[in-house]
Motif scaffolding. Structure first.
Motif, short mmCIF file in Angstrom:
data_model
loop_
_atom_site.label_atom_id
_atom_site.label_comp_id
_atom_site.label_asym_id
_atom_site.label_seq_id
_atom_site.Cartn_x
_atom_site.Cartn_y
_atom_site.Cartn_z
N GLU A 155 0.86 -1.19 0.00
CA GLU A 155 0.00 0.00 0.00
C GLU A 155 0.90 1.23 0.00
N SER A 156 0.49 2.29 -0.70
CA SER A 156 1.27 3.52 -0.72
C SER A 156 0.73 4.49 0.34
N GLY A 171 -0.89 7.25 7.65
CA GLY A 171 -1.71 6.09 8.00
C GLY A 171 -2.86 5.76 7.08
N TYR A 172 -2.96 6.42 5.95
CA TYR A 172 -4.00 6.06 4.97
C TYR A 172 -3.37 6.13 3.59
N ASN A 173 -3.96 5.39 2.65
CA ASN A 173 -3.39 5.35 1.29
C ASN A 173 -3.30 6.75 0.71
N SER A 174 -2.16 7.06 0.12
CA SER A 174 -1.99 8.38 -0.48
C SER A 174 -0.88 8.35 -1.51
N ASN A 214 -1.06 15.59 6.33
CA ASN A 214 -2.11 16.33 7.00
C ASN A 214 -1.72 16.68 8.43
N TYR A 227 -8.22 4.95 10.15
CA TYR A 227 -8.31 4.34 8.83
C TYR A 227 -8.23 2.83 8.93
N ASN A 261 -4.20 -0.93 -4.37
CA ASN A 261 -3.37 0.26 -4.13
C ASN A 261 -3.63 1.33 -5.18
N GLU A 318 -13.00 3.56 0.90
CA GLU A 318 -12.25 3.17 2.09
C GLU A 318 -13.16 3.06 3.30
N ARG A 344 -12.64 8.61 -1.70
CA ARG A 344 -11.57 9.61 -1.63
C ARG A 344 -10.60 9.41 -2.78
N THR A 383 -6.93 9.34 -3.88
CA THR A 383 -5.64 9.20 -3.20
C THR A 383 -4.56 10.10 -3.81
N HIS A 431 -6.41 13.78 -2.17
CA HIS A 431 -7.06 13.76 -0.86
C HIS A 431 -8.49 14.32 -0.92
#
Lengths: 417, 91
Positions: free
Chosen positions: A254-255, A299-302, A308, B18, B45, B52, B68, B70, B73
């Protein structure tokens, strides 16, 4: 070109107007023996070791932007080998040894500074865990010292020792750990690899793979045309899933975004690299005087390369808990890099199920310290088609076979590693 | 990033936890090793719009399905997520 005391003096005496370019900006050829996707530290280190150690010189490194524009230019420059699990221990020590001879190997000043890395502990349980890790390191020939409170006070008298919730009790010190100048690492590998004939091709985005009738990868499609390849190695960190997707692969990755911070410059304060074990905060001071620090991933996919506020707040609280006197130091800048978080927190260096395609991924947020080691073992895999003995556990199928390397014991939750 | 909880209104991100991609569904007990491996370890991914699961632990304690992007955001939808995670919501 080769740097020496004479070349430096010559450049200085001519008013710094005659510095030569340190690597060639190459135009892609039709075909290479090995094409490496990704011009970060790992990709460039792989190219250098392919050429210098394994005698494979018909190599290209493809970078979609300019070299070092990704995570290599965003990280917090820490190098260390204080790992506890089989697989990690030997590999990171291999990397540490390569850091120690990097400047001689590359003929480039990458500002490797072995100022020490200390992990502070704040409870009896944490002391026991660090004692165990330190013992594991020493059994494996790696330096480690468990410091008590008096020794920590002597070394860092400015810490807040009156913290009621997380009192500093001592720390695990690796004196050979420290920092390196991240940009210079990238430039040094580019300089040295280019000198051995490696083509570094910037502004060259890979848009697809070329496959033969059997499915074997025989090249890449890029924004600068088709490039043939005997083998293709991927070292693209946060973009691993996206590049693998072009070859029809799904990865255990996961990114996520990791933020890092720099304060305004202050006088020399912090003598080493420190981690605040109770709150996950780490800090060192750059040679320019700025405090360089960070903490958890968001802590979340991004893929957004920006973070943040909650993590920013959490990191600054960690710093304040440890060193209340930095409260009036202003934050100069903040940035976010994209981490390819693997499902057990450890890297993957392996052949993929697609013939001709090799993977170097899953570095989570620990990739910088691994740069030379990663390049060395990935070059071994690409040159010899067998894993290097120190990377033999970094298998892609370890999740299926149950041979995970879960240093934090968190299970398959990338945002907790 | 702020999330508009359908029960509590717009709240800051720190109130939420999350869980991850909402797409993987726990396979049946007899689904076999491949299905379990896929569910536990492999991820799409996605670089783009993703569904989510988020938990509003600092507010109504409901599980939410958040749509959302990714890459930016940007949040385009938030709905109650009955059955997600440990808690149930009677949506």
């Amino acid at each position: 070109m080769k740097y020496s005391i004479f070349s430096l003096a010559r450049a200085a005496l001519s008013g710094h107007k005659n510095w030569q370019r340190t690597w060639r900006d190459a135009t892609p050829k039709d075909r290479y023996d090995v094409v490496i996707i990704g011009g970060g530290g790992h990709g460039l280190a792989t190219a250098w070791f392919l050429a210098s150690e394994y005698g494979v010189r018909n190599v290209a490194v493809l970078e979609k932007g300019w070299i070092g524009s990704g995570n290599a230019g965003r990280n917090t420059t820490i190098i260390r080998s204080n790992y506890g699990l089989p697989g990690n221990t030997g590999f990171y020590e291999l990397s540490m040894k390569l850091w120690e001879r990097m400047e001689q190997d590359l003929n480039y000043n990458s500002m490797v500074s072995q100022r020490g890395v200390i992990n502070l502990y704040h409870s009896d349980a944490q002391r026991d865990a660090y004692a165990r890790r330190g013992n594991t390191m020493r059994i494996n020939g790696i330096d480690a010292e468990l410091l008590d409170l008096a020794a920590v006070k002597k070394m860092m008298p400015f810490l807040n020792f009156d913290n009621a919730r997380f009192p500093v009790q001592g720390g695990l010190l690796q004196r050979r750990g420290g920092t390196a100048r991240h940009d210079a690492v990238v430039w040094g590998y580019a300089h040295a690899a280019s000198g051995l004939g490696v083509d570094i091709i910037q502004n060259c985005e890979v848009t697809g793979f070329v496959r033969d009738a059997n499915g074997k990868v025989t090249g890449v499609e890029t924004s600068r045309g088709r490039i043939g390849a005997g083998k293709v190695g991927m070292a693209v960190a946060g973009s691993s899933s996206r590049v693998a997707d072009m070859a029809g692969l799904r990865l255990p990755i996961e990114s996520h975004v990791l933020q890092a911070f720099v304060s305004e410059a202050i006088k020399p304060l912090i003598p080493n690299v420190m981690t605040f074990g109770a709150g996950h905060f780490y800090v060192s001071q750059s040679d320019k005087g700025g405090l360089v620090f960070g903490g958890d991933i968001d802590g979340y996919n991004s893929y957004a390369q920006r973070g943040n506020m909650p993590v920013m707040e959490d990191v600054c609280e960690g710093g304040m808990a440890l060193m209340p006197m930095i409260g009036r130091v202003r934050l100069l800048r903040q940035w976010g890099g994209i981490m390819d978080m693997s499902m057990d927190g450890s890297p993957i260096i392996d052949k993929t199920p697609v013939d001709g395609l090799y993977l170097n991924a899953g570095w989570c947020y620990g990739g910088f310290k691994a740069t030379p080691g990663s390049g060395f073992v990935f070059a071994h895999l690409l040159a010899r088609d067998t894993p290097h003995e120190e990377a033999a556990r970094f298998r892609l199928d370890r999740f299926r076979t149950g041979a995970m390397i879960d240093e934090k014991g968190q299970g398959a939750q990338p945002n907790l590693h | 990033m702020r999330i508009v909880c359908p029960f509590c209104g717009e709240r800051e991100l720190g109130e939420f936890t999350y869980l991850g991609d909402a797409k993987p569904v726990r396979p049946a007990a007899d689904a076999g090793e491949d299905a379990v491996f896929d569910y536990v370890y492999l991820r799409d991914n996605i670089a783009g719009v993703m569904n989510e699961n988020w938990y509003h632990g600092g507010g109504c304690r409901a599980w939410l399905k958040v749509t959302r992007n990714t890459l930016t955001h940007e949040i385009s939808a938030v709905e109650p997520a009955p059955g997600a995670g440990a808690a149930k919501v009677d949506a």
